[in-house]
Design a protein around this motif. Structure first.
Motif, PDB file in Angstrom:
ATOM      1  N   ALA A  68     -92.998  72.261 -45.533  1.00  0.00           N
ATOM      2  CA  ALA A  68     -93.263  71.372 -46.665  1.00  0.00           C
ATOM      3  C   ALA A  68     -94.122  72.075 -47.717  1.00  0.00           C
ATOM      4  O   ALA A  68     -93.879  71.936 -48.924  1.00  0.00           O
ATOM      5  N   GLU A  69     -95.102  72.847 -47.272  1.00  0.00           N
ATOM      6  CA  GLU A  69     -95.945  73.570 -48.218  1.00  0.00           C
ATOM      7  C   GLU A  69     -95.145  74.626 -48.980  1.00  0.00           C
ATOM      8  O   GLU A  69     -95.285  74.767 -50.200  1.00  0.00           O
ATOM      9  N   ILE A  70     -94.286  75.347 -48.285  1.00  0.00           N
ATOM     10  CA  ILE A  70     -93.445  76.363 -48.944  1.00  0.00           C
ATOM     11  C   ILE A  70     -92.513  75.697 -49.949  1.00  0.00           C
ATOM     12  O   ILE A  70     -92.340  76.183 -51.069  1.00  0.00           O
ATOM     13  N   GLY A  71     -91.916  74.572 -49.569  1.00  0.00           N
ATOM     14  CA  GLY A  71     -91.030  73.852 -50.482  1.00  0.00           C
ATOM     15  C   GLY A  71     -91.754  73.357 -51.718  1.00  0.00           C
ATOM     16  O   GLY A  71     -91.240  73.459 -52.838  1.00  0.00           O
ATOM     17  N   PHE A  72     -92.964  72.839 -51.540  1.00  0.00           N
ATOM     18  CA  PHE A  72     -93.733  72.338 -52.675  1.00  0.00           C
ATOM     19  C   PHE A  72     -94.086  73.479 -53.622  1.00  0.00           C
ATOM     20  O   PHE A  72     -93.966  73.350 -54.840  1.00  0.00           O
ATOM     21  N   ARG A  73     -94.522  74.605 -53.049  1.00  0.00           N
ATOM     22  CA  ARG A  73     -94.890  75.737 -53.902  1.00  0.00           C
ATOM     23  C   ARG A  73     -93.666  76.292 -54.647  1.00  0.00           C
ATOM     24  O   ARG A  73     -93.769  76.678 -55.818  1.00  0.00           O
ATOM     25  N   ALA A  74     -92.517  76.304 -53.988  1.00  0.00           N
ATOM     26  CA  ALA A  74     -91.302  76.757 -54.654  1.00  0.00           C
ATOM     27  C   ALA A  74     -90.933  75.806 -55.792  1.00  0.00           C
ATOM     28  O   ALA A  74     -90.520  76.250 -56.875  1.00  0.00           O
ATOM     29  N   LEU A  75     -91.095  74.509 -55.562  1.00  0.00           N
ATOM     30  CA  LEU A  75     -90.817  73.529 -56.606  1.00  0.00           C
ATOM     31  C   LEU A  75     -91.742  73.715 -57.806  1.00  0.00           C
ATOM     32  O   LEU A  75     -91.303  73.641 -58.966  1.00  0.00           O
ATOM     33  N   VAL A  76     -93.000  73.984 -57.570  1.00  0.00           N
ATOM     34  CA  VAL A  76     -93.959  74.205 -58.654  1.00  0.00           C
ATOM     35  C   VAL A  76     -93.588  75.458 -59.440  1.00  0.00           C
ATOM     36  O   VAL A  76     -93.613  75.455 -60.679  1.00  0.00           O
ATOM     37  N   VAL A  77     -93.214  76.526 -58.752  1.00  0.00           N
ATOM     38  CA  VAL A  77     -92.841  77.771 -59.437  1.00  0.00           C
ATOM     39  C   VAL A  77     -91.570  77.566 -60.265  1.00  0.00           C
ATOM     40  O   VAL A  77     -91.493  78.026 -61.419  1.00  0.00           O
ATOM     41  N   ILE A  78     -90.591  76.876 -59.711  1.00  0.00           N
ATOM     42  CA  ILE A  78     -89.350  76.611 -60.455  1.00  0.00           C
ATOM     43  C   ILE A  78     -89.630  75.738 -61.673  1.00  0.00           C
ATOM     44  O   ILE A  78     -89.127  75.993 -62.775  1.00  0.00           O
ATOM     45  N   ALA A  79     -90.458  74.703 -61.512  1.00  0.00           N
ATOM     46  CA  ALA A  79     -90.797  73.822 -62.633  1.00  0.00           C
ATOM     47  C   ALA A  79     -91.541  74.598 -63.714  1.00  0.00           C
ATOM     48  O   ALA A  79     -91.279  74.426 -64.918  1.00  0.00           O
ATOM     49  N   ALA A  80     -92.469  75.476 -63.303  1.00  0.00           N
ATOM     50  CA  ALA A  80     -93.193  76.280 -64.293  1.00  0.00           C
ATOM     51  C   ALA A  80     -92.234  77.226 -65.011  1.00  0.00           C
ATOM     52  O   ALA A  80     -92.343  77.424 -66.235  1.00  0.00           O
ATOM     53  N   GLY A  81     -91.297  77.798 -64.303  1.00  0.00           N
ATOM     54  CA  GLY A  81     -90.306  78.684 -64.925  1.00  0.00           C
ATOM     55  C   GLY A  81     -89.433  77.943 -65.918  1.00  0.00           C
ATOM     56  O   GLY A  81     -89.160  78.445 -67.016  1.00  0.00           O
ATOM     57  N   LEU A  82     -88.982  76.745 -65.556  1.00  0.00           N
ATOM     58  CA  LEU A  82     -88.164  75.949 -66.481  1.00  0.00           C
ATOM     59  C   LEU A  82     -88.961  75.518 -67.706  1.00  0.00           C
ATOM     60  O   LEU A  82     -88.430  75.503 -68.826  1.00  0.00           O
ATOM     61  N   MET A  83     -90.223  75.181 -67.505  1.00  0.00           N
ATOM     62  CA  MET A  83     -91.071  74.813 -68.645  1.00  0.00           C
ATOM     63  C   MET A  83     -91.274  76.015 -69.566  1.00  0.00           C
ATOM     64  O   MET A  83     -91.253  75.882 -70.796  1.00  0.00           O
ATOM     65  N   PHE A  84     -91.446  77.190 -68.995  1.00  0.00           N
ATOM     66  CA  PHE A  84     -91.600  78.399 -69.807  1.00  0.00           C
ATOM     67  C   PHE A  84     -90.329  78.687 -70.601  1.00  0.00           C
ATOM     68  O   PHE A  84     -90.391  79.027 -71.785  1.00  0.00           O
ATOM     69  N   LEU A  85     -89.168  78.548 -69.948  1.00  0.00           N
ATOM     70  CA  LEU A  85     -87.908  78.774 -70.652  1.00  0.00           C
ATOM     71  C   LEU A  85     -87.708  77.754 -71.765  1.00  0.00           C
ATOM     72  O   LEU A  85     -87.221  78.092 -72.852  1.00  0.00           O
ATOM     73  N   GLN A  86     -88.065  76.508 -71.528  1.00  0.00           N
ATOM     74  CA  GLN A  86     -87.947  75.478 -72.559  1.00  0.00           C
ATOM     75  C   GLN A  86     -88.885  75.772 -73.719  1.00  0.00           C
ATOM     76  O   GLN A  86     -88.524  75.590 -74.879  1.00  0.00           O
ATOM     77  N   TRP A  87     -90.059  76.257 -73.428  1.00  0.00           N
ATOM     78  CA  TRP A  87     -91.048  76.562 -74.451  1.00  0.00           C
ATOM     79  C   TRP A  87     -90.611  77.758 -75.298  1.00  0.00           C
ATOM     80  O   TRP A  87     -90.849  77.791 -76.503  1.00  0.00           O
ATOM     81  N   GLN A  88     -89.968  78.746 -74.663  1.00  0.00           N
ATOM     82  CA  GLN A  88     -89.566  79.957 -75.362  1.00  0.00           C
ATOM     83  C   GLN A  88     -88.233  79.816 -76.091  1.00  0.00           C
ATOM     84  O   GLN A  88     -87.916  80.626 -76.955  1.00  0.00           O
ATOM     85  N   SER A  89     -87.438  78.824 -75.766  1.00  0.00           N
ATOM     86  CA  SER A  89     -86.116  78.703 -76.385  1.00  0.00           C
ATOM     87  C   SER A  89     -86.266  78.235 -77.830  1.00  0.00           C
ATOM     88  O   SER A  89     -87.070  77.362 -78.133  1.00  0.00           O
ATOM     89  N   PRO A  90     -85.469  78.776 -78.752  1.00  0.00           N
ATOM     90  CA  PRO A  90     -85.600  78.417 -80.174  1.00  0.00           C
ATOM     91  C   PRO A  90     -84.930  77.101 -80.541  1.00  0.00           C
ATOM     92  O   PRO A  90     -84.913  76.726 -81.709  1.00  0.00           O
ATOM     93  N   VAL A  91     -84.389  76.364 -79.652  1.00  0.00           N
ATOM     94  CA  VAL A  91     -83.647  75.155 -79.969  1.00  0.00           C
ATOM     95  C   VAL A  91     -84.530  74.054 -80.385  1.00  0.00           C
ATOM     96  O   VAL A  91     -85.543  73.698 -80.275  1.00  0.00           O
TER      97      VAL A  91
END
Length: 123
Positions: free
Chosen positions: A100-123
């Motif tokens: 459960a801890e590994i899954g939660f940490r993976a979810l946080v990393v994926i969410a942070a990555g998606l937020m970074f991509l959304q922030w960097q996209s010019p759309v």
């Protein structure tokens, strides 16, 4: 009760603790100390009674005054409490919490990555 019978009884309880609670110890008092709160309160007090009886049983006069029925009742209490534990239950719980801890940490990393991509996209 003689010391040999006491040693045989506590050795059996120590082996049960090793099987059921996965507690490795060379002596019964050390196994009780390691078990701690894994034992229910009634079994803990019975174990402390058995540990205290060890010093009385080394003395011949005190050994004659020690009631073997009370020590056997304490051993039965501990044995009953240990029989209710499933072997490997603690290890399974530890593994599920780790997953459960590994899954939660993976979810946080994926969410942070998606937020970074959304922030960097010019759309």
């Amino acid at each position: 009760m003689d010391h040999a019978r006491y040693t045989e009884m506590t050795e059996g309880l120590r082996q049960q603790m090793a099987e059921r609670l996965n507690i490795r110890a060379r002596s019964f008092p050390r196994a009780v100390q390691k078990a701690g709160r894994l034992l229910p309160p009634s079994a803990r007090s019975a174990a402390q009674e058995l540990v205290a009886a060890e010093t009385r049983l080394t003395h011949p006069k005190l050994a004659a005054r020690t009631d073997p029925a009370s020590l056997q009742a304490a051993a039965d209490t501990i044995s009953d409490a240990l029989s209710r534990h499933r072997p490997g239950a603690r290890a399974a719980q530890r593994r599920s919490l780790l997953a459960a801890e590994i899954g939660f940490r993976a979810l946080v990393v994926i969410a942070a990555g998606l937020m970074f991509l959304q922030w960097q996209s010019p759309v």
